[in-house]
Scaffold this active site. Structure first.
Site, PDB file in Angstrom:
ATOM      1  N   LYS A  98       0.815  -1.360   0.158  1.00 12.49           N
ATOM      2  CA  LYS A  98      -0.140   0.094   0.086  1.00 12.49           C
ATOM      3  C   LYS A  98       0.902   1.318   0.085  1.00 12.49           C
ATOM      4  O   LYS A  98       0.696   2.279  -0.806  1.00 12.49           O
ATOM      5  CB  LYS A  98      -0.977  -0.044   1.223  1.00 12.49           C
ATOM      6  CG  LYS A  98      -2.169  -1.079   0.996  1.00 12.49           C
ATOM      7  CD  LYS A  98      -2.864  -1.294   2.086  1.00 12.49           C
ATOM      8  CE  LYS A  98      -3.717  -2.386   2.190  1.00 12.49           C
ATOM      9  NZ  LYS A  98      -4.476  -2.695   3.201  1.00 12.49           N
ATOM     10  N   GLN A 142      -4.805  -1.584   9.247  1.00  9.45           N
ATOM     11  CA  GLN A 142      -4.822  -3.096   8.663  1.00  9.45           C
ATOM     12  C   GLN A 142      -5.547  -3.930   9.747  1.00  9.45           C
ATOM     13  O   GLN A 142      -4.916  -3.983  10.917  1.00  9.45           O
ATOM     14  CB  GLN A 142      -3.026  -3.327   8.569  1.00  9.45           C
ATOM     15  CG  GLN A 142      -3.229  -4.610   7.727  1.00  9.45           C
ATOM     16  CD  GLN A 142      -3.725  -4.369   6.017  1.00  9.45           C
ATOM     17  OE1 GLN A 142      -3.583  -3.491   5.570  1.00  9.45           O
ATOM     18  NE2 GLN A 142      -3.973  -5.493   5.773  1.00  9.45           N
ATOM     19  N   ASP A 169     -11.344   2.776   3.829  1.00 13.26           N
ATOM     20  CA  ASP A 169     -11.837   1.386   3.606  1.00 13.26           C
ATOM     21  C   ASP A 169     -13.352   0.931   3.646  1.00 13.26           C
ATOM     22  O   ASP A 169     -13.831   0.152   3.211  1.00 13.26           O
ATOM     23  CB  ASP A 169     -11.365   0.512   4.911  1.00 13.26           C
ATOM     24  CG  ASP A 169     -10.356  -0.238   4.640  1.00 13.26           C
ATOM     25  OD1 ASP A 169      -9.396  -0.736   3.582  1.00 13.26           O
ATOM     26  OD2 ASP A 169      -9.346  -0.279   5.879  1.00 13.26           O
TER      27      ASP A 169
HETATM   28  N1  GUN Z   1      -7.049  -6.910   5.936  1.00 11.83           N
HETATM   29  C1  GUN Z   1      -7.562  -7.730   4.633  1.00 11.83           C
HETATM   30  N2  GUN Z   1      -8.040  -6.824   3.903  1.00 11.83           N
HETATM   31  C2  GUN Z   1      -7.939  -5.572   4.273  1.00 11.83           C
HETATM   32  C3  GUN Z   1      -8.460  -4.418   3.974  1.00 11.83           C
HETATM   33  O1  GUN Z   1      -9.027  -4.347   2.477  1.00 11.83           O
HETATM   34  N3  GUN Z   1      -8.324  -3.226   4.673  1.00 11.83           N
HETATM   35  C4  GUN Z   1      -7.841  -3.307   5.788  1.00 11.83           C
HETATM   36  N4  GUN Z   1      -7.813  -2.161   6.583  1.00 11.83           N
HETATM   37  N5  GUN Z   1      -7.204  -4.665   6.285  1.00 11.83           N
HETATM   38  C5  GUN Z   1      -7.684  -5.584   5.553  1.00 11.83           C
END
Ligand code: GUN
Length: 285
Positions: free
Chosen positions: A53, A97, A120
């Site tokens: 990311k 995350q 998100d």
């Molecule tokens: N863990 C797995 N996929 C995601 C996501 O799309 N966003 C976040 N914040 N954590 C994740």
């Protein structure tokens, strides 16, 4: 042999468009999009996601901030950090995350993120907006899948779509977005009886189960479009939820793992952060 839905190539085109919009935004308003990513603990998969990311943010010209907390920090420290970032002018998106280490209240932590920075789209307000169809932020994985389907000209209106998996991150929002596109949608899960009878009706089949090779060829309709959200680490390497080798002979289109849904998810995160930054710029006019 099915057509491969190439997420790497499609995501790269998306990032190109985002990069151009960032340049224009900076030139015209002085606002540069900023994303803060918080990682609690040392889960190896999460570390890889966070690194990807950060790299993607830098690639399109965003400001990228990374915060690493140890798994044993008190929850209040995490909530205080979120509060600080909520108030920080140069940050347009905050991503915590998931999964959080044991002992953290995930719902409470997500709810602490200001809805206007919840890129998100996991918080209650944004989830509600998705339900009603009045949304700015789209959950990244389902949004990435929709964009991939559109890029390859897959019609959704009136189609029979089946989603396997009912998580808040993928299954539920995926079903809702497909519904907004006028597909007829079923959600299947671990209590579903005669799963194969339902999946064999699917013209669009989305597998988000978290079990390597779960979807076998006998569960797939001839000519279906098969989307594999799975990222399962096995001794043979990274495997999707779909038995790719067998299903690709039956489906009309299929996503590979890796290189299908994964890259699209990150592109949509960038898109949401850009949307948020544009709002910040507009509010300052
Ligand atoms: N863990 C797995 N996929 C995601 C996501 O799309 N966003 C976040 N914040 N954590 C994740």
């Amino acid at each position: 042999m099915a057509i491969l839905l190439d997420g790497r190539q499609t995501a790269s085109k998306c990032r190109e468009r985002i990069r151009a919009q960032v340049e224009t935004l900076v030139k015209e308003t002085g606002v540069r999009p900023g994303l803060a990513v918080i990682l609690v603990g040392e889960d190896p998969a999460s570390q890889v996601y966070v690194r990807n990311k950060k790299r993607a943010c830098e690639d399109v010209g965003f400001v990228s901030e990374e915060y690493r907390l140890s798994a044993d920090v008190p929850e209040t420290e995490l909530l205080d950090l979120i509060d600080t970032l909520n108030e920080k002018e140069t940050i347009d998106g905050i991503l915590v995350q998931l999964p959080l280490p044991q002992g953290f209240d995930e719902k409470k932590v997500i709810a602490a993120i200001a809805p206007r920075k919840d890129v998100d789209a996991f918080g209650f307000e944004n989830v509600g907006r998705i339900m009603t169809g009045d949304f700015d932020f789209v959950p990244c994985t389902p949004a990435g899948i929709l964009m991939l389907l559109k890029e390859y000209g897959v019609e959704l209106a009136g189609k029979r779509a089946v989603v396997i998996g009912r998580s808040n991150i993928v299954g539920k929002p995926m079903a809702m977005l497909l519904l907004h596109e006028n597909a007829t949608v079923s959600i299947c899960h671990s209590h579903t009886k005669d799963l194969g009878a339902i999946t064999r009706e699917a013209e669009i089949l989305v597998a988000a189960v978290g079990k390597a090779g779960f979807v076998t060829a006998d569960m797939v309709k001839d000519g279906a479009v098969v989307i594999d959200v799975g990222m399962n680490r096995t001794e043979k390497g990274l495997c999707g939820d779909v038995n790719f080798e067998a299903v690709k002979e039956k489906a009309a289109m299929i996503t590979p793992v890796p290189g299908g849904v994964g890259p699209m998810t990150i592109a949509m995160l960038l898109q949401n952060t850009l949307t948020s930054a544009k709002k910040r710029a507009a509010a300052r006019q």
